[in-house]
Design a protein around this motif. Structure first.
Motif, PDB file in Angstrom:
ATOM      1  N   VAL A  34     -20.851 -16.648  -0.357  1.00 15.10           N
ATOM      2  CA  VAL A  34     -20.546 -15.746  -1.465  1.00 15.10           C
ATOM      3  C   VAL A  34     -19.029 -15.741  -1.633  1.00 15.10           C
ATOM      4  O   VAL A  34     -18.294 -15.516  -0.661  1.00 15.10           O
ATOM      5  CB  VAL A  34     -21.037 -14.314  -1.202  1.00 15.10           C
ATOM      6  CG1 VAL A  34     -20.803 -13.448  -2.431  1.00 15.10           C
ATOM      7  CG2 VAL A  34     -22.508 -14.318  -0.806  1.00 15.10           C
ATOM      8  N   TYR A  35     -18.579 -15.971  -2.842  1.00 14.39           N
ATOM      9  CA  TYR A  35     -17.157 -16.088  -3.124  1.00 14.39           C
ATOM     10  C   TYR A  35     -16.691 -14.871  -3.921  1.00 14.39           C
ATOM     11  O   TYR A  35     -17.289 -14.514  -4.933  1.00 14.39           O
ATOM     12  CB  TYR A  35     -16.871 -17.373  -3.896  1.00 14.39           C
ATOM     13  CG  TYR A  35     -17.096 -18.609  -3.059  1.00 14.39           C
ATOM     14  CD1 TYR A  35     -18.368 -19.182  -2.950  1.00 14.39           C
ATOM     15  CD2 TYR A  35     -16.060 -19.179  -2.342  1.00 14.39           C
ATOM     16  CE1 TYR A  35     -18.591 -20.298  -2.164  1.00 14.39           C
ATOM     17  CE2 TYR A  35     -16.262 -20.298  -1.553  1.00 14.39           C
ATOM     18  CZ  TYR A  35     -17.529 -20.850  -1.469  1.00 14.39           C
ATOM     19  OH  TYR A  35     -17.743 -21.954  -0.671  1.00 14.39           O
ATOM     20  N   PHE A  36     -15.620 -14.265  -3.435  1.00 13.50           N
ATOM     21  CA  PHE A  36     -15.068 -13.093  -4.103  1.00 13.50           C
ATOM     22  C   PHE A  36     -13.648 -13.366  -4.572  1.00 13.50           C
ATOM     23  O   PHE A  36     -12.816 -13.844  -3.807  1.00 13.50           O
ATOM     24  CB  PHE A  36     -15.055 -11.880  -3.168  1.00 13.50           C
ATOM     25  CG  PHE A  36     -16.413 -11.334  -2.870  1.00 13.50           C
ATOM     26  CD1 PHE A  36     -17.061 -11.659  -1.686  1.00 13.50           C
ATOM     27  CD2 PHE A  36     -17.044 -10.493  -3.768  1.00 13.50           C
ATOM     28  CE1 PHE A  36     -18.322 -11.159  -1.402  1.00 13.50           C
ATOM     29  CE2 PHE A  36     -18.303  -9.984  -3.501  1.00 13.50           C
ATOM     30  CZ  PHE A  36     -18.943 -10.325  -2.319  1.00 13.50           C
ATOM     31  N   CYS A  37     -13.419 -13.041  -5.811  1.00 15.47           N
ATOM     32  CA  CYS A  37     -12.067 -13.047  -6.353  1.00 15.47           C
ATOM     33  C   CYS A  37     -11.479 -11.660  -6.157  1.00 15.47           C
ATOM     34  O   CYS A  37     -12.217 -10.644  -6.172  1.00 15.47           O
ATOM     35  CB  CYS A  37     -12.123 -13.396  -7.838  1.00 15.47           C
ATOM     36  SG  CYS A  37     -10.532 -13.313  -8.682  1.00 15.47           S
ATOM     37  N   ALA A  38     -10.170 -11.575  -5.975  1.00 16.75           N
ATOM     38  CA  ALA A  38      -9.525 -10.281  -5.813  1.00 16.75           C
ATOM     39  C   ALA A  38      -8.154 -10.323  -6.486  1.00 16.75           C
ATOM     40  O   ALA A  38      -7.600 -11.400  -6.725  1.00 16.75           O
ATOM     41  CB  ALA A  38      -9.387  -9.925  -4.334  1.00 16.75           C
ATOM     42  N   ILE A  39      -7.638  -9.138  -6.783  1.00 10.00           N
ATOM     43  CA  ILE A  39      -6.330  -9.040  -7.423  1.00 10.00           C
ATOM     44  C   ILE A  39      -5.514  -7.937  -6.761  1.00 10.00           C
ATOM     45  O   ILE A  39      -6.067  -7.005  -6.174  1.00 10.00           O
ATOM     46  CB  ILE A  39      -6.450  -8.749  -8.946  1.00 10.00           C
ATOM     47  CG1 ILE A  39      -7.113  -7.391  -9.193  1.00 10.00           C
ATOM     48  CG2 ILE A  39      -7.201  -9.874  -9.649  1.00 10.00           C
ATOM     49  CD1 ILE A  39      -7.146  -6.977 -10.663  1.00 10.00           C
ATOM     50  N   SER A  40      -4.198  -8.044  -6.881  1.00  9.55           N
ATOM     51  CA  SER A  40      -3.350  -6.957  -6.417  1.00  9.55           C
ATOM     52  C   SER A  40      -1.989  -7.037  -7.092  1.00  9.55           C
ATOM     53  O   SER A  40      -1.612  -8.074  -7.640  1.00  9.55           O
ATOM     54  CB  SER A  40      -3.165  -6.991  -4.892  1.00  9.55           C
ATOM     55  OG  SER A  40      -2.248  -8.003  -4.510  1.00  9.55           O
ATOM     56  N   GLU A  41      -1.291  -5.935  -7.042  1.00  9.04           N
ATOM     57  CA  GLU A  41       0.106  -5.898  -7.423  1.00  9.04           C
ATOM     58  C   GLU A  41       0.961  -6.161  -6.174  1.00  9.04           C
ATOM     59  O   GLU A  41       0.446  -6.084  -5.062  1.00  9.04           O
ATOM     60  CB  GLU A  41       0.439  -4.528  -8.024  1.00  9.04           C
ATOM     61  CG  GLU A  41      -0.041  -4.378  -9.450  1.00  9.04           C
ATOM     62  CD  GLU A  41       0.812  -5.173 -10.431  1.00  9.04           C
ATOM     63  OE1 GLU A  41       1.622  -4.541 -11.141  1.00  9.04           O
ATOM     64  OE2 GLU A  41       0.665  -6.402 -10.504  1.00  9.04           O
ATOM     65  N   PRO A  42       2.241  -6.461  -6.320  1.00  5.95           N
ATOM     66  CA  PRO A  42       3.086  -6.635  -5.135  1.00  5.95           C
ATOM     67  C   PRO A  42       3.069  -5.384  -4.266  1.00  5.95           C
ATOM     68  O   PRO A  42       3.079  -4.259  -4.791  1.00  5.95           O
ATOM     69  CB  PRO A  42       4.477  -6.887  -5.713  1.00  5.95           C
ATOM     70  CG  PRO A  42       4.225  -7.478  -7.056  1.00  5.95           C
ATOM     71  CD  PRO A  42       2.982  -6.800  -7.549  1.00  5.95           C
ATOM     72  N   VAL A  43       3.064  -5.579  -2.977  1.00  5.98           N
ATOM     73  CA  VAL A  43       3.047  -4.461  -2.045  1.00  5.98           C
ATOM     74  C   VAL A  43       4.233  -3.546  -2.311  1.00  5.98           C
ATOM     75  O   VAL A  43       5.374  -3.992  -2.391  1.00  5.98           O
ATOM     76  CB  VAL A  43       3.108  -4.980  -0.597  1.00  5.98           C
ATOM     77  CG1 VAL A  43       3.294  -3.825   0.377  1.00  5.98           C
ATOM     78  CG2 VAL A  43       1.856  -5.759  -0.268  1.00  5.98           C
ATOM     79  N   GLY A  44       3.937  -2.278  -2.460  1.00  2.58           N
ATOM     80  CA  GLY A  44       4.994  -1.304  -2.655  1.00  2.58           C
ATOM     81  C   GLY A  44       5.402  -1.097  -4.099  1.00  2.58           C
ATOM     82  O   GLY A  44       6.155  -0.172  -4.391  1.00  2.58           O
ATOM     83  N   ARG A  45       4.917  -1.983  -5.003  1.00  2.00           N
ATOM     84  CA  ARG A  45       5.312  -1.845  -6.430  1.00  2.00           C
ATOM     85  C   ARG A  45       4.809  -0.517  -6.977  1.00  2.00           C
ATOM     86  O   ARG A  45       5.503   0.191  -7.675  1.00  2.00           O
ATOM     87  CB  ARG A  45       4.746  -3.022  -7.231  1.00  2.00           C
ATOM     88  CG  ARG A  45       5.066  -3.012  -8.712  1.00  2.00           C
ATOM     89  CD  ARG A  45       6.565  -3.164  -8.947  1.00  2.00           C
ATOM     90  NE  ARG A  45       7.102  -4.356  -8.315  1.00  2.00           N
ATOM     91  CZ  ARG A  45       7.107  -5.570  -8.852  1.00  2.00           C
ATOM     92  NH1 ARG A  45       6.558  -5.749 -10.027  1.00  2.00           N
ATOM     93  NH2 ARG A  45       7.643  -6.583  -8.221  1.00  2.00           N
ATOM     94  N   ASP A  46       3.609  -0.195  -6.672  1.00  2.00           N
ATOM     95  CA  ASP A  46       3.031   1.121  -6.949  1.00  2.00           C
ATOM     96  C   ASP A  46       1.844   1.281  -6.016  1.00  2.00           C
ATOM     97  O   ASP A  46       1.580   0.418  -5.202  1.00  2.00           O
ATOM     98  CB  ASP A  46       2.610   1.258  -8.422  1.00  2.00           C
ATOM     99  CG  ASP A  46       1.640   0.176  -8.854  1.00  2.00           C
ATOM    100  OD1 ASP A  46       1.696  -0.200 -10.028  1.00  2.00           O
ATOM    101  OD2 ASP A  46       0.816  -0.289  -8.035  1.00  2.00           O
ATOM    102  N   ARG A  47       1.168   2.375  -6.125  1.00  2.00           N
ATOM    103  CA  ARG A  47       0.076   2.612  -5.184  1.00  2.00           C
ATOM    104  C   ARG A  47      -0.971   1.513  -5.247  1.00  2.00           C
ATOM    105  O   ARG A  47      -1.584   1.165  -4.247  1.00  2.00           O
ATOM    106  CB  ARG A  47      -0.581   3.963  -5.469  1.00  2.00           C
ATOM    107  CG  ARG A  47       0.187   5.153  -4.913  1.00  2.00           C
ATOM    108  CD  ARG A  47      -0.602   6.422  -5.124  1.00  2.00           C
ATOM    109  NE  ARG A  47      -1.861   6.421  -4.414  1.00  2.00           N
ATOM    110  CZ  ARG A  47      -1.986   6.758  -3.137  1.00  2.00           C
ATOM    111  NH1 ARG A  47      -0.921   7.096  -2.431  1.00  2.00           N
ATOM    112  NH2 ARG A  47      -3.174   6.742  -2.565  1.00  2.00           N
TER     113      ARG A  47
END
Lengths: 117, 117
Positions: B88-101
């Motif tokens: 099972v393949y999962f895509c994920a996303i994030s903002e840069p650490v510390g940029r906002d919560r």
């Protein structure tokens, strides 16, 4: 060599009681920890996190405790509800909460929580 | 709902054929990731991207390639699928650490079930 370990593949708890899920890690560079909940056929959902500068973080029925000296964290769910039945993943990363980098997570193998009515 | 769409959601393919999984986000998050989930291993990072045309390898990158030509799309390609890539393949996303919560966690898509026969 698993850097994040969840040694209990499954846990059954009675509704209304406390659920305690445990996680151990070996990499002392990890400084940020997260718990995810996953229902079948869905993606993991973020639950709660804790930075290594704290030893406790609470959000409603969910509390995460961090023991850095023992390299151990636990998730407490009080009171447990049938809707909490899911697989819980512990995850760890480096970079704290201010590095500006990508959030690369190392996951444990998961614990299946079953809350009995 | 984290605004992540994966396609296809389910696919059965034969050994040796190429397969491409697509991840589309509407959040304009900088970082995108591909994880695979297997019993006993939790989720493991395959590749991630820190911007358009900028990608890097994760823990289990062998046999996979990725491309990101637009901020919103991240493609995972199995050049010649093998039975060990059934997962099972999962895509994920994030903002840069510390940029906002929101940068202090990553958000997952619903998953793509791939079977290689």
């Amino acid at each position: 060599d698993q850097q994040v370990k969840q040694n209990s593949p499954s846990l059954s708890v009675q509704e209304g009681r406390i659920s305690i899920l445990n996680c151990d890690y070996t990499n002392s560079m990890f400084d940020y920890f997260l718990w995810y909940k996953k229902y079948p056929a869905e993606g993991p959902t973020f639950l709660i996190s804790i930075s290594s500068i704290k030893d406790k973080n609470e959000d409603g029925r969910f509390t995460v405790f961090l023991n850095k000296s023992a390299k151990h964290l636990s998730l407490h769910i009080v009171p447990s509800q049938p809707g909490d039945s899911a697989v819980y993943f512990c995850a760890a990363s480096q970079g704290g909460i201010s590095s500006g980098s990508a959030r690369q997570l190392t996951f444990g193998s998961g614990t299946q929580l079953t809350v009995l009515p | 709902d984290a605004g992540i769409t994966q396609s296809p959601r389910h696919k059965v393919t034969e050994t040796g054929t190429p397969v491409t999984l697509r991840c589309h986000q509407t959040e304009n998050h900088r970082y995108m990731y591909w994880y695979r989930q297997d019993p006993g291993h939790g989720l493991r990072l395959i590749h991630y991207s820190y911007g358009v045309k900028d990608t890097d390898k994760g823990e289990v990158s062998d046999g996979y390639s990725v491309s990101r030509s637009k901020t919103e799309d991240f493609l995972l390609t199995l050049e010649s699928a093998t039975s060990s890539q059934t997962s099972v393949y999962f895509c994920a996303i994030s903002e840069p650490v510390g940029r906002d919560r929101s940068g202090n966690t990553i958000y997952f898509g619903e998953g793509s079930w791939l079977t290689v026969v």
